[in-house]
Design an enzyme around this catalytic site. Structure first.
Site, PDB file in Angstrom:
ATOM      1  N   ARG A  90       0.813  -1.207   0.000  1.00 51.08           N
ATOM      2  CA  ARG A  90       0.000   0.000   0.000  1.00 51.08           C
ATOM      3  C   ARG A  90       0.858   1.273   0.000  1.00 51.08           C
ATOM      4  O   ARG A  90       0.551   2.236  -0.663  1.00 51.08           O
ATOM      5  CB  ARG A  90      -0.898  -0.005   1.231  1.00 51.08           C
ATOM      6  CG  ARG A  90      -1.722   1.255   1.357  1.00 51.08           C
ATOM      7  CD  ARG A  90      -2.099   1.494   2.797  1.00 51.08           C
ATOM      8  NE  ARG A  90      -3.164   0.625   3.232  1.00 51.08           N
ATOM      9  CZ  ARG A  90      -3.436   0.407   4.521  1.00 51.08           C
ATOM     10  NH1 ARG A  90      -2.690   0.970   5.462  1.00 51.08           N
ATOM     11  NH2 ARG A  90      -4.417  -0.375   4.864  1.00 51.08           N
ATOM     12  N   TYR A  91       1.903   1.266   0.822  1.00 48.80           N
ATOM     13  CA  TYR A  91       2.817   2.412   0.880  1.00 48.80           C
ATOM     14  C   TYR A  91       4.049   2.057   0.052  1.00 48.80           C
ATOM     15  O   TYR A  91       4.515   0.914   0.104  1.00 48.80           O
ATOM     16  CB  TYR A  91       3.263   2.669   2.316  1.00 48.80           C
ATOM     17  CG  TYR A  91       2.155   2.907   3.313  1.00 48.80           C
ATOM     18  CD1 TYR A  91       1.455   4.108   3.329  1.00 48.80           C
ATOM     19  CD2 TYR A  91       1.828   1.936   4.254  1.00 48.80           C
ATOM     20  CE1 TYR A  91       0.453   4.331   4.268  1.00 48.80           C
ATOM     21  CE2 TYR A  91       0.830   2.155   5.194  1.00 48.80           C
ATOM     22  CZ  TYR A  91       0.149   3.356   5.197  1.00 48.80           C
ATOM     23  OH  TYR A  91      -0.835   3.573   6.129  1.00 48.80           O
ATOM     24  N   ARG A  94       6.936   0.207   2.080  1.00 46.34           N
ATOM     25  CA  ARG A  94       6.648  -0.876   3.021  1.00 46.34           C
ATOM     26  C   ARG A  94       5.756  -1.918   2.365  1.00 46.34           C
ATOM     27  O   ARG A  94       4.868  -1.570   1.598  1.00 46.34           O
ATOM     28  CB  ARG A  94       5.862  -0.328   4.228  1.00 46.34           C
ATOM     29  CG  ARG A  94       6.701   0.331   5.263  1.00 46.34           C
ATOM     30  CD  ARG A  94       5.884   1.354   6.058  1.00 46.34           C
ATOM     31  NE  ARG A  94       5.730   2.591   5.308  1.00 46.34           N
ATOM     32  CZ  ARG A  94       4.949   3.595   5.661  1.00 46.34           C
ATOM     33  NH1 ARG A  94       4.215   3.514   6.750  1.00 46.34           N
ATOM     34  NH2 ARG A  94       4.889   4.670   4.930  1.00 46.34           N
ATOM     35  N   CYS A 103      -3.326 -18.898  12.996  1.00 50.04           N
ATOM     36  CA  CYS A 103      -2.956 -18.209  14.237  1.00 50.04           C
ATOM     37  C   CYS A 103      -3.059 -19.219  15.368  1.00 50.04           C
ATOM     38  O   CYS A 103      -3.661 -20.279  15.200  1.00 50.04           O
ATOM     39  CB  CYS A 103      -3.920 -17.060  14.525  1.00 50.04           C
ATOM     40  SG  CYS A 103      -3.964 -15.833  13.209  1.00 50.04           S
ATOM     41  N   CYS A 107      -8.867 -14.320  16.899  1.00 51.73           N
ATOM     42  CA  CYS A 107      -9.560 -13.161  17.444  1.00 51.73           C
ATOM     43  C   CYS A 107     -10.836 -12.955  16.634  1.00 51.73           C
ATOM     44  O   CYS A 107     -10.790 -12.891  15.405  1.00 51.73           O
ATOM     45  CB  CYS A 107      -8.690 -11.913  17.311  1.00 51.73           C
ATOM     46  SG  CYS A 107      -7.011 -12.162  17.891  1.00 51.73           S
ATOM     47  N   CYS A 110     -10.927  -9.933  14.109  1.00 51.58           N
ATOM     48  CA  CYS A 110      -9.815  -9.799  13.156  1.00 51.58           C
ATOM     49  C   CYS A 110     -10.244  -9.120  11.862  1.00 51.58           C
ATOM     50  O   CYS A 110     -11.266  -9.460  11.273  1.00 51.58           O
ATOM     51  CB  CYS A 110      -9.253 -11.175  12.832  1.00 51.58           C
ATOM     52  SG  CYS A 110      -7.845 -11.081  11.708  1.00 51.58           S
ATOM     53  N   ARG A 112      -8.756  -9.397   9.114  1.00 52.12           N
ATOM     54  CA  ARG A 112      -8.582 -10.362   8.013  1.00 52.12           C
ATOM     55  C   ARG A 112      -9.375 -11.640   8.255  1.00 52.12           C
ATOM     56  O   ARG A 112      -8.974 -12.729   7.847  1.00 52.12           O
ATOM     57  CB  ARG A 112      -7.099 -10.695   7.806  1.00 52.12           C
ATOM     58  CG  ARG A 112      -6.310  -9.526   7.355  1.00 52.12           C
ATOM     59  CD  ARG A 112      -5.031  -9.876   6.614  1.00 52.12           C
ATOM     60  NE  ARG A 112      -4.297  -8.641   6.474  1.00 52.12           N
ATOM     61  CZ  ARG A 112      -3.252  -8.293   7.219  1.00 52.12           C
ATOM     62  NH1 ARG A 112      -2.755  -9.146   8.112  1.00 52.12           N
ATOM     63  NH2 ARG A 112      -2.690  -7.121   7.050  1.00 52.12           N
ATOM     64  N   ASP A 269     -11.552  -1.656  12.432  1.00 52.18           N
ATOM     65  CA  ASP A 269     -11.875  -1.471  11.023  1.00 52.18           C
ATOM     66  C   ASP A 269     -13.347  -1.791  10.757  1.00 52.18           C
ATOM     67  O   ASP A 269     -13.979  -2.511  11.518  1.00 52.18           O
ATOM     68  CB  ASP A 269     -11.001  -2.388  10.166  1.00 52.18           C
ATOM     69  CG  ASP A 269      -9.537  -1.982  10.217  1.00 52.18           C
ATOM     70  OD1 ASP A 269      -9.271  -0.760  10.346  1.00 52.18           O
ATOM     71  OD2 ASP A 269      -8.665  -2.860  10.133  1.00 52.18           O
ATOM     72  N   ASP A 306      -7.487   3.188  10.213  1.00 53.71           N
ATOM     73  CA  ASP A 306      -7.051   2.746   8.894  1.00 53.71           C
ATOM     74  C   ASP A 306      -8.193   3.103   7.954  1.00 53.71           C
ATOM     75  O   ASP A 306      -9.302   2.566   8.087  1.00 53.71           O
ATOM     76  CB  ASP A 306      -6.795   1.230   8.921  1.00 53.71           C
ATOM     77  CG  ASP A 306      -5.522   0.857   8.189  1.00 53.71           C
ATOM     78  OD1 ASP A 306      -5.171   1.567   7.231  1.00 53.71           O
ATOM     79  OD2 ASP A 306      -4.895  -0.149   8.575  1.00 53.71           O
ATOM     80  N   LYS A 313      -3.267   4.706   7.123  1.00 58.29           N
ATOM     81  CA  LYS A 313      -3.595   4.965   8.524  1.00 58.29           C
ATOM     82  C   LYS A 313      -3.426   6.451   8.818  1.00 58.29           C
ATOM     83  O   LYS A 313      -2.453   7.047   8.375  1.00 58.29           O
ATOM     84  CB  LYS A 313      -2.656   4.179   9.442  1.00 58.29           C
ATOM     85  CG  LYS A 313      -2.770   2.672   9.321  1.00 58.29           C
ATOM     86  CD  LYS A 313      -1.815   1.991  10.312  1.00 58.29           C
ATOM     87  CE  LYS A 313      -1.845   0.490  10.210  1.00 58.29           C
ATOM     88  NZ  LYS A 313      -1.272  -0.023   8.952  1.00 58.29           N
TER      89      LYS A 313
HETATM   90  C1  LIG Z   1      -0.205  -0.741   8.812  1.00 53.99           C
HETATM   91  C2  LIG Z   1       0.383  -1.088   7.540  1.00 53.99           C
HETATM   92  C3  LIG Z   1       1.741  -0.877   7.291  1.00 53.99           C
HETATM   93  C4  LIG Z   1       2.697  -0.349   8.334  1.00 53.99           C
HETATM   94  O1  LIG Z   1       2.365   0.941   8.711  1.00 53.99           O
HETATM   95  P1  LIG Z   1       3.287   1.745   9.746  1.00 53.99           P
HETATM   96  O2  LIG Z   1       2.490   2.985   9.995  1.00 53.99           O
HETATM   97  O3  LIG Z   1       4.597   2.005   9.067  1.00 53.99           O
HETATM   98  O4  LIG Z   1       3.458   0.892  10.965  1.00 53.99           O
HETATM   99  C5  LIG Z   1       2.228  -1.187   6.046  1.00 53.99           C
HETATM  100  N1  LIG Z   1       1.434  -1.676   5.082  1.00 53.99           N
HETATM  101  C6  LIG Z   1       0.118  -1.898   5.287  1.00 53.99           C
HETATM  102  C7  LIG Z   1      -0.701  -2.451   4.187  1.00 53.99           C
HETATM  103  C8  LIG Z   1      -0.441  -1.621   6.525  1.00 53.99           C
HETATM  104  O5  LIG Z   1      -1.739  -1.864   6.748  1.00 53.99           O
HETATM  105  S1  SF4 Z   2      -5.789 -10.300  14.920  1.00 53.84           S
HETATM  106 FE1  SF4 Z   2      -6.232 -11.798  13.261  1.00 53.84          FE
HETATM  107  S2  SF4 Z   2      -4.243 -12.291  12.423  1.00 53.84           S
HETATM  108 FE2  SF4 Z   2      -3.858 -11.348  14.425  1.00 53.84          FE
HETATM  109  S3  SF4 Z   2      -3.748 -13.067  15.885  1.00 53.84           S
HETATM  110 FE3  SF4 Z   2      -5.859 -12.347  15.866  1.00 53.84          FE
HETATM  111  S4  SF4 Z   2      -6.888 -13.658  14.359  1.00 53.84           S
HETATM  112 FE4  SF4 Z   2      -4.707 -13.841  13.985  1.00 53.84          FE
END
Ligand SMILES: *Cc1c(COP(=O)(O)O)cnc(C)c1O
Ligand code: SF4
Length: 346
Positions: A90-91, A94, A103, A107, A110, A112, A269, A306, A313
């Protein structure tokens, strides 16, 4: 099998265990658990005390997860930001490498949810992920995430890390894992020695409630620290779990005693099936305002949202600055307005 693998293997995945221990009716939860897997490690199972306590709410299935809301399954648009299946980019500088959907405990909130519980990425998928990162010289920071990357055996992790380390433009590596909380046995001396070969490497923990900060977790954090790995924590702000100034203050203070620096406090989210966890933004802002001036500045995380659609974010902070009638006012932590004279420059 190593001890941690045995513990992981012994995790509770059967709702019947809840019925036996707490006498609850599990019929309404069965469909939920079929859709989104239920699993809790023996360590967290011991920490459960009663229905609806802070651990229960985070890990025990709830019918509201299947509520017919109209929210997206992938609010951060991660699928569209995936050039190959296990990378989210996304960035520019990174990238996330999602090595597995597994996992130690799942959670319920989550973000995802749509993919947690899924198998680890295949050898080909991982190779494609690493090749993508190698092809993008702008990527300096790779975040191993998932699922929980520490569900992978040491050998697999080591192989993955060394392939990343061979990419010249990758400056730092981060590991995001909930294991120091959910399965502290996972943080062995052997693992820490292995991780230390790949510095600069950062480790992001995920603790949400002071009750997760056990002696075992403290020991896990100590091991990581002694391997020279800086630790920071991400928490999620969760309704009826940690949505008060007192709980967040205690969590963040205690994290520092574990040598873990609070990093982000995440607004939940807008993910389908997680509405029962969401707080209002004002709740988060109120908590942030109450921390300032009350606990060590080192203990204060950054409250972030986010943005929907994967736009990134952004931090939210209580308003400390006000421009009014040509004057600048700043507010003290106690809310006292102070006239602030900005000197003219030049
Ligand atoms: C949160 C996130 C990051 C890391 O973000 P930082 O602000 O640098 O900690 C990088 N890529 C994605 C897709 C994210 O959701
Ligand atoms: S937040 Fe999602 S990815 Fe992270 S430990 Fe919990 S279930 Fe697993």
């Amino acid at each position: 099998m190593e001890d941690w693998q045995q513990q992981l293997h012994n995790s509770i995945t059967d709702l019947q265990a809840l019925q036996r221990r707490f006498g609850i009716d599990i019929a309404p939860l069965e469909e939920v658990a079929r859709r989104f897997p239920f699993q809790i490690t023996p360590h967290f199972w011991k920490l459960l005390e009663e229905p609806d306590d802070p651990l229960w709410r985070q890990f025990i299935p709830h019918p509201a997860e299947l509520a017919p809301d109209t929210l997206p399954e992938d609010p951060l648009n991660e699928e569209a930001l995936s050039p190959v299946p296990c990378v989210v980019h996304r960035y520019p500088d990174r990238a996330l490498l999602l090595a597995t959907g597994r996992c130690a405990s799942y959670c319920r909130f989550c973000t995802r949810k749509r993919r947690t519980g899924h198998r680890a990425a295949s050898e080909e998928e991982l190779a494609a992920g690493i090749a993508y990162i190698a092809s993008q010289p702008a990527i300096r920071d790779v975040i191993l995430s998932g699922g929980d990357p520490l569900t992978l055996p040491d050998e697999t992790l080591c192989e993955l890390l060394s392939r990343l380390r061979h990419i010249r433009h990758v400056e730092i590596i981060r590991i995001g894992s909930r294991m120091p909380a959910t399965l502290p046995e996972r943080i062995t001396e052997r693992l820490c020695r292995m991780l230390a070969r790949f510095h600069p490497l950062f480790f992001c923990t995920h603790f949400n409630h002071p009750r997760e900060l056990t002696e075992e977790s403290k020991e896990a954090c100590r091991r990581l620290c002694e391997a020279g790995i800086p630790l920071h924590n991400q928490s999620v702000l969760l309704r009826h779990v940690n949505d008060t100034p007192e709980i967040i203050a205690e969590l963040c203070r205690k994290l520092l005693t574990f040598r873990v620096r609070p990093y982000y406090l995440h607004q939940m989210d807008l993910t389908r099936g997680t509405g029962h966890f969401r707080t209002k933004l004002d709740c988060g802002l109120h908590i942030m305002a109450s921390l300032r001036g009350r606990i060590s500045g080192l203990a204060i995380p950054c409250y972030v949202v986010d943005l929907p659609g994967g736009l990134g974010k952004v931090p939210l902070t209580p308003p400390y600055l006000l421009h009014k009638d040509g004057q600048t006012l700043l507010y003290s932590p106690n809310g006292k307005a102070v006239l602030y004279k900005e000197e003219d420059i030049g």
